[in-house]
Design a protein around this motif. Structure first.
Motif, PDB file in Angstrom:
ATOM      1  N   PRO A 159      15.604 -11.893  -3.930  1.00 20.93           N
ATOM      2  CA  PRO A 159      16.051 -12.712  -2.531  1.00 20.93           C
ATOM      3  C   PRO A 159      15.572 -13.130  -1.609  1.00 20.93           C
ATOM      4  O   PRO A 159      15.263 -13.146  -0.887  1.00 20.93           O
ATOM      5  CB  PRO A 159      16.914 -13.718  -3.560  1.00 20.93           C
ATOM      6  CG  PRO A 159      17.387 -12.419  -3.987  1.00 20.93           C
ATOM      7  CD  PRO A 159      16.819 -11.745  -4.407  1.00 20.93           C
ATOM      8  N   ASN A 160      16.303 -11.208  -1.015  1.00 17.90           N
ATOM      9  CA  ASN A 160      16.423 -11.066  -0.284  1.00 17.90           C
ATOM     10  C   ASN A 160      14.523  -9.748   0.358  1.00 17.90           C
ATOM     11  O   ASN A 160      14.556  -9.813   1.999  1.00 17.90           O
ATOM     12  CB  ASN A 160      17.465 -10.620   0.644  1.00 17.90           C
ATOM     13  CG  ASN A 160      18.503 -11.341   0.098  1.00 17.90           C
ATOM     14  OD1 ASN A 160      19.529 -11.043  -1.014  1.00 17.90           O
ATOM     15  ND2 ASN A 160      18.661 -11.665   1.244  1.00 17.90           N
ATOM     16  N   PHE A 161      13.774  -9.730  -0.524  1.00 13.07           N
ATOM     17  CA  PHE A 161      12.394  -9.221  -0.048  1.00 13.07           C
ATOM     18  C   PHE A 161      11.523  -9.996   1.070  1.00 13.07           C
ATOM     19  O   PHE A 161      11.390 -11.042   0.803  1.00 13.07           O
ATOM     20  CB  PHE A 161      12.153  -8.572  -1.119  1.00 13.07           C
ATOM     21  CG  PHE A 161      10.586  -7.800  -1.000  1.00 13.07           C
ATOM     22  CD1 PHE A 161      10.670  -6.550  -1.010  1.00 13.07           C
ATOM     23  CD2 PHE A 161       8.832  -8.788  -1.325  1.00 13.07           C
ATOM     24  CE1 PHE A 161       9.242  -5.773  -1.342  1.00 13.07           C
ATOM     25  CE2 PHE A 161       8.200  -7.613  -1.117  1.00 13.07           C
ATOM     26  CZ  PHE A 161       7.738  -6.856  -1.100  1.00 13.07           C
ATOM     27  N   THR A 162      10.685  -8.946   2.156  1.00 20.00           N
ATOM     28  CA  THR A 162      10.491  -9.300   2.527  1.00 20.00           C
ATOM     29  C   THR A 162       9.350  -9.107   2.678  1.00 20.00           C
ATOM     30  O   THR A 162       8.245  -9.818   2.642  1.00 20.00           O
ATOM     31  CB  THR A 162      10.812  -9.442   4.041  1.00 20.00           C
ATOM     32  OG1 THR A 162      11.506  -7.865   4.342  1.00 20.00           O
ATOM     33  CG2 THR A 162      12.306 -10.152   4.505  1.00 20.00           C
ATOM     34  N   GLU A 163       9.046  -7.349   2.278  1.00 15.38           N
ATOM     35  CA  GLU A 163       7.838  -6.657   2.810  1.00 15.38           C
ATOM     36  C   GLU A 163       7.499  -5.398   1.981  1.00 15.38           C
ATOM     37  O   GLU A 163       8.494  -4.907   1.852  1.00 15.38           O
ATOM     38  CB  GLU A 163       6.538  -7.042   4.095  1.00 15.38           C
ATOM     39  CG  GLU A 163       7.560  -6.265   5.036  1.00 15.38           C
ATOM     40  CD  GLU A 163       6.700  -5.734   6.746  1.00 15.38           C
ATOM     41  OE1 GLU A 163       5.505  -5.487   6.713  1.00 15.38           O
ATOM     42  OE2 GLU A 163       7.931  -5.818   7.278  1.00 15.38           O
ATOM     43  N   LYS A 164       6.761  -5.008   2.008  1.00 16.58           N
ATOM     44  CA  LYS A 164       6.592  -3.294   1.340  1.00 16.58           C
ATOM     45  C   LYS A 164       5.447  -3.426   1.832  1.00 16.58           C
ATOM     46  O   LYS A 164       4.507  -3.599   2.237  1.00 16.58           O
ATOM     47  CB  LYS A 164       6.500  -3.702   0.084  1.00 16.58           C
ATOM     48  CG  LYS A 164       6.240  -1.598  -0.845  1.00 16.58           C
ATOM     49  CD  LYS A 164       6.023  -1.859  -2.485  1.00 16.58           C
ATOM     50  CE  LYS A 164       5.295  -0.872  -2.667  1.00 16.58           C
ATOM     51  NZ  LYS A 164       4.976  -0.481  -3.949  1.00 16.58           N
ATOM     52  N   ARG A 165       5.958  -1.109   2.272  1.00 16.50           N
ATOM     53  CA  ARG A 165       4.541  -1.067   3.126  1.00 16.50           C
ATOM     54  C   ARG A 165       4.800   0.324   2.499  1.00 16.50           C
ATOM     55  O   ARG A 165       5.661   1.272   2.357  1.00 16.50           O
ATOM     56  CB  ARG A 165       5.350  -0.779   4.473  1.00 16.50           C
ATOM     57  CG  ARG A 165       5.349  -1.526   5.319  1.00 16.50           C
ATOM     58  CD  ARG A 165       4.167  -2.720   6.026  1.00 16.50           C
ATOM     59  NE  ARG A 165       4.232  -3.593   6.791  1.00 16.50           N
ATOM     60  CZ  ARG A 165       4.408  -3.674   7.750  1.00 16.50           C
ATOM     61  NH1 ARG A 165       2.872  -2.864   8.387  1.00 16.50           N
ATOM     62  NH2 ARG A 165       4.268  -4.431   8.596  1.00 16.50           N
ATOM     63  N   THR A 166       3.149   0.719   2.366  1.00 15.09           N
ATOM     64  CA  THR A 166       2.376   1.730   1.948  1.00 15.09           C
ATOM     65  C   THR A 166       2.419   2.663   2.215  1.00 15.09           C
ATOM     66  O   THR A 166       1.856   2.650   2.944  1.00 15.09           O
ATOM     67  CB  THR A 166       2.267   1.921   0.588  1.00 15.09           C
ATOM     68  OG1 THR A 166       2.935   1.251  -0.512  1.00 15.09           O
ATOM     69  CG2 THR A 166       1.729   3.227  -0.240  1.00 15.09           C
ATOM     70  N   TYR A 167       2.853   4.479   2.474  1.00 14.36           N
ATOM     71  CA  TYR A 167       1.945   5.517   3.193  1.00 14.36           C
ATOM     72  C   TYR A 167       2.034   6.581   2.699  1.00 14.36           C
ATOM     73  O   TYR A 167       2.597   7.831   2.368  1.00 14.36           O
ATOM     74  CB  TYR A 167       3.112   5.365   4.882  1.00 14.36           C
ATOM     75  CG  TYR A 167       3.795   4.841   5.653  1.00 14.36           C
ATOM     76  CD1 TYR A 167       2.268   3.947   6.532  1.00 14.36           C
ATOM     77  CD2 TYR A 167       4.373   3.690   5.677  1.00 14.36           C
ATOM     78  CE1 TYR A 167       2.642   3.127   7.182  1.00 14.36           C
ATOM     79  CE2 TYR A 167       4.591   2.889   6.376  1.00 14.36           C
ATOM     80  CZ  TYR A 167       3.432   2.154   6.745  1.00 14.36           C
ATOM     81  OH  TYR A 167       4.352   1.586   7.480  1.00 14.36           O
ATOM     82  N   GLY A 168       0.789   6.930   1.402  1.00 20.65           N
ATOM     83  CA  GLY A 168       0.654   7.634   1.275  1.00 20.65           C
ATOM     84  C   GLY A 168       0.858   8.203  -0.071  1.00 20.65           C
ATOM     85  O   GLY A 168       0.794   6.247  -0.657  1.00 20.65           O
ATOM     86  N   SER A 169       2.423   8.378  -0.492  1.00 20.90           N
ATOM     87  CA  SER A 169       2.884   8.253  -1.202  1.00 20.90           C
ATOM     88  C   SER A 169       4.891   7.892  -2.001  1.00 20.90           C
ATOM     89  O   SER A 169       5.471   7.451  -2.122  1.00 20.90           O
ATOM     90  CB  SER A 169       3.423   9.913  -2.375  1.00 20.90           C
ATOM     91  OG  SER A 169       4.014  10.668  -1.420  1.00 20.90           O
ATOM     92  N   VAL A 170       4.720   6.986   0.109  1.00 18.74           N
ATOM     93  CA  VAL A 170       6.190   7.312   0.327  1.00 18.74           C
ATOM     94  C   VAL A 170       5.582   5.739   0.265  1.00 18.74           C
ATOM     95  O   VAL A 170       4.668   4.660   1.319  1.00 18.74           O
ATOM     96  CB  VAL A 170       6.298   7.484   1.557  1.00 18.74           C
ATOM     97  CG1 VAL A 170       7.904   6.934   2.359  1.00 18.74           C
ATOM     98  CG2 VAL A 170       6.901   8.575   1.812  1.00 18.74           C
ATOM     99  N   ASN A 171       7.026   4.640  -0.306  1.00 17.11           N
ATOM    100  CA  ASN A 171       7.191   2.540  -0.299  1.00 17.11           C
ATOM    101  C   ASN A 171       8.371   3.111   0.009  1.00 17.11           C
ATOM    102  O   ASN A 171       9.572   3.146   0.036  1.00 17.11           O
ATOM    103  CB  ASN A 171       7.239   2.718  -1.642  1.00 17.11           C
ATOM    104  CG  ASN A 171       5.977   3.233  -1.939  1.00 17.11           C
ATOM    105  OD1 ASN A 171       4.367   2.174  -2.284  1.00 17.11           O
ATOM    106  ND2 ASN A 171       5.028   3.488  -3.025  1.00 17.11           N
TER     107      ASN A 171
END
Length: 178
Positions: A159-171
């Motif tokens: 419920p508090n999730f806003t976004e996900k960012r991915t840089y290579g194998s790192v999330n």
């Protein structure tokens, strides 16, 4: 590993080769802080860095002017490395704490503007971290939680999730306390 920006920009931090921690890559860290610079004023933030590892995220926040950074790390060698590096760099706003993260969070009475968690990607309880942070109400109003994780984890239904960012194998999954 290096400090990307701020008063200690370009400073290299070199843990022993036998170090077990997996530091956030410079590429991912630089991109993360570019995002953060657009959503918060890092100066004057109170930050909680969970699973400190090498301390790289704590050094980055402190170098960029965060007012207070608490860095929690259980491994004795990693904790000693963080303490030594904090002293060498004169980053007095960082307080390293040697503790189990889950025990620390359950007993913590402080609130923070930003919480960063970089648990081992294979940690069985990794998915419980956002719930625990929000249950314990550790974020100030409009505070942000960032969880670094591998590709197997999906927090998008939280419920508090806003976004996900991915840089290579790192999330990085972002959560906000409103």
């Amino acid at each position: 590993m290096r400090i990307v920006s701020g008063t200690h920009k370009g400073r290299r931090i070199t843990p022993d080769k036998s170090f077990k921690a997996r530091p956030t890559t410079d590429f991912a860290k630089e991109n993360l802080f570019n995002v953060l610079n657009n959503i918060v004023d890092i100066e004057e933030l109170s930050v909680l860095d969970l699973f400190g590892g090498t301390g790289g995220i704590s050094y980055e926040f402190a170098s960029r002017g965060a007012e207070k950074v608490i860095c929690v790390e259980l491994n004795h060698r990693h904790f000693a490395f963080i303490q030594k590096t904090v002293q060498e760099l004169g980053l007095d706003q960082i307080l390293p704490i040697k503790s189990d993260v889950f025990r620390f969070v359950k007993s913590c009475r402080q609130k923070f503007d930003m919480i960063f968690a970089d648990p081992p990607f294979d940690l069985k309880t990794l998915n419980t971290i956002p719930d625990l942070i929000f249950e314990k109400e550790l974020l100030n109003k409009n505070g942000t939680l960032i969880v670094e994780h591998g590709s197997k984890n999906d927090f998008s239904s939280h419920p508090n999730f806003t976004e996900k960012r991915t840089y290579g194998s790192v999330n990085f999954s972002f959560f906000e306390y409103k």
